[in-house]
Design a protein around this motif. Sequence first.
Motif, PDB file in Angstrom:
ATOM      1  N   ASP A  77      63.111  13.606  24.167  1.00 50.98           N
ATOM      2  CA  ASP A  77      63.382  12.440  23.324  1.00 50.98           C
ATOM      3  C   ASP A  77      63.043  12.795  21.877  1.00 50.98           C
ATOM      4  O   ASP A  77      62.076  12.303  21.300  1.00 50.98           O
ATOM      5  CB  ASP A  77      62.553  11.248  23.802  1.00 50.98           C
ATOM      6  CG  ASP A  77      62.914   9.964  23.061  1.00 50.98           C
ATOM      7  OD1 ASP A  77      63.984   9.933  22.429  1.00 50.98           O
ATOM      8  OD2 ASP A  77      62.107   9.013  23.101  1.00 50.98           O
ATOM      9  N   ALA A  78      63.871  13.679  21.301  1.00 43.79           N
ATOM     10  CA  ALA A  78      63.587  14.165  19.949  1.00 43.79           C
ATOM     11  C   ALA A  78      64.640  13.731  18.938  1.00 43.79           C
ATOM     12  O   ALA A  78      64.405  13.785  17.735  1.00 43.79           O
ATOM     13  CB  ALA A  78      63.497  15.688  19.958  1.00 43.79           C
ATOM     14  N   VAL A  79      65.811  13.317  19.412  1.00 39.73           N
ATOM     15  CA  VAL A  79      66.890  12.855  18.535  1.00 39.73           C
ATOM     16  C   VAL A  79      67.568  11.666  19.214  1.00 39.73           C
ATOM     17  O   VAL A  79      67.376  11.417  20.403  1.00 39.73           O
ATOM     18  CB  VAL A  79      67.932  13.968  18.261  1.00 39.73           C
ATOM     19  CG1 VAL A  79      67.277  15.176  17.620  1.00 39.73           C
ATOM     20  CG2 VAL A  79      68.654  14.367  19.546  1.00 39.73           C
ATOM     21  N   MET A 123      68.661  22.168  16.855  1.00 41.60           N
ATOM     22  CA  MET A 123      67.425  22.877  16.540  1.00 41.60           C
ATOM     23  C   MET A 123      66.205  22.033  16.906  1.00 41.60           C
ATOM     24  O   MET A 123      65.223  22.552  17.460  1.00 41.60           O
ATOM     25  CB  MET A 123      67.401  23.252  15.060  1.00 41.60           C
ATOM     26  CG  MET A 123      68.552  24.145  14.620  1.00 41.60           C
ATOM     27  SD  MET A 123      68.477  25.806  15.294  1.00 41.60           S
ATOM     28  CE  MET A 123      67.433  26.603  14.074  1.00 41.60           C
ATOM     29  N   ARG A 124      66.256  20.750  16.622  1.00 41.38           N
ATOM     30  CA  ARG A 124      65.126  19.877  16.966  1.00 41.38           C
ATOM     31  C   ARG A 124      64.949  19.779  18.476  1.00 41.38           C
ATOM     32  O   ARG A 124      63.828  19.789  18.988  1.00 41.38           O
ATOM     33  CB  ARG A 124      65.323  18.476  16.360  1.00 41.38           C
ATOM     34  CG  ARG A 124      65.137  18.423  14.862  1.00 41.38           C
ATOM     35  CD  ARG A 124      64.774  17.032  14.376  1.00 41.38           C
ATOM     36  NE  ARG A 124      65.843  16.058  14.592  1.00 41.38           N
ATOM     37  CZ  ARG A 124      66.837  15.848  13.742  1.00 41.38           C
ATOM     38  NH1 ARG A 124      66.920  16.552  12.624  1.00 41.38           N
ATOM     39  NH2 ARG A 124      67.746  14.942  13.987  1.00 41.38           N
ATOM     40  N   LEU A 125      66.051  19.699  19.192  1.00 37.48           N
ATOM     41  CA  LEU A 125      65.980  19.612  20.651  1.00 37.48           C
ATOM     42  C   LEU A 125      65.416  20.901  21.257  1.00 37.48           C
ATOM     43  O   LEU A 125      64.599  20.858  22.176  1.00 37.48           O
ATOM     44  CB  LEU A 125      67.365  19.321  21.226  1.00 37.48           C
ATOM     45  CG  LEU A 125      67.902  17.911  21.030  1.00 37.48           C
ATOM     46  CD1 LEU A 125      69.370  17.822  21.453  1.00 37.48           C
ATOM     47  CD2 LEU A 125      67.080  16.886  21.807  1.00 37.48           C
ATOM     48  N   LEU A 126      65.857  22.040  20.747  1.00 40.91           N
ATOM     49  CA  LEU A 126      65.354  23.314  21.265  1.00 40.91           C
ATOM     50  C   LEU A 126      63.866  23.476  20.991  1.00 40.91           C
ATOM     51  O   LEU A 126      63.102  23.936  21.850  1.00 40.91           O
ATOM     52  CB  LEU A 126      66.128  24.479  20.649  1.00 40.91           C
ATOM     53  CG  LEU A 126      67.566  24.669  21.136  1.00 40.91           C
ATOM     54  CD1 LEU A 126      68.262  25.764  20.335  1.00 40.91           C
ATOM     55  CD2 LEU A 126      67.614  24.990  22.627  1.00 40.91           C
ATOM     56  N   LYS A 127      63.446  23.089  19.795  1.00 48.92           N
ATOM     57  CA  LYS A 127      62.026  23.193  19.459  1.00 48.92           C
ATOM     58  C   LYS A 127      61.194  22.289  20.362  1.00 48.92           C
ATOM     59  O   LYS A 127      60.141  22.701  20.877  1.00 48.92           O
ATOM     60  CB  LYS A 127      61.809  22.811  17.988  1.00 48.92           C
ATOM     61  CG  LYS A 127      60.367  22.905  17.531  1.00 48.92           C
ATOM     62  CD  LYS A 127      59.859  24.334  17.545  1.00 48.92           C
ATOM     63  CE  LYS A 127      60.322  25.106  16.349  1.00 48.92           C
ATOM     64  NZ  LYS A 127      59.710  26.464  16.253  1.00 48.92           N
TER      65      LYS A 127
END
Length: 276
Positions: A59-61, A73-77
């Motif tokens: 649950d990052a974006v 990139m946010r999801l991978l991190k």
Amino acid sequence: MQRRVLDQVWTPTQHIALWLGAWLTGNEGYDHTTDALKSLGGPSSTPGSLVLADAVVPDAVDVDKPLGLSEMMRLLKAATEGGDWAEDPRALVRLVLGGPGDAPLLTAGTEAATATAAAGGAIVVADAEPGFHHVLVKEDDSWLWFTLEGHLPEPAYLSPGEADLQLADAAREAAATIAALPKGHSPAASGRTDPRLMVGLLDDHLDMAFVPDAVPRRALGVLARADRVSSILAIAQGSESGVGGSAFDPQLIPLWKKIRQARMSAVEYAVRDWTR
């Protein structure tokens, strides 16, 4: 340089895997990595360039909105954060390639495996949660994101030395195969493009494809040899000259498999070196 010749020799997915591995391990900065991914044909900043095809993501974006490179990139991190990659038996990032007679090493029958087989390759990123992997596959102008649960088939990992020897064997076998062609059927006999010149042109193009500065020299050496052997095979197959081609494809299929194994092993070697 015709695109179809280059596509047989090298896939940008290989370099994208290296850049993602370098960034996720802290060996490259965000801006440098995103610039590299854009130049290599990774997801663009345009919303909709990343598609969560069959994905379970953190649950990052806001996944209800069109996604692009920054969201990926946010999801991978978020997916990899907290993993003990120095101890985890899985590689943080893997390159998966497939081709004729060589199915990609993913769970058979899944959408991810089907898409990877069609594309010729994918990038697998291990989730910090054991038993989950994320698979990124390029399809036309978009990148598809799949999530697989459970154990994945183990790759035939080769050390850089083993990969280099295998590529040397492939080069010798290719030369012997070409030499055994009936007179008038070799690429050199076409009277069109000198195969040595074509190999040189391919080498020049591949030299411009940059990789992260942190890539170990041993991995770079394997990838450079894989490019060279691939160039020879692509030209020998008559991709440019129209000579040879399917007449001796079956003899070259095992050689392409060796090249793919070497590329996958080189990427894994680099990523594991970064996570030690």
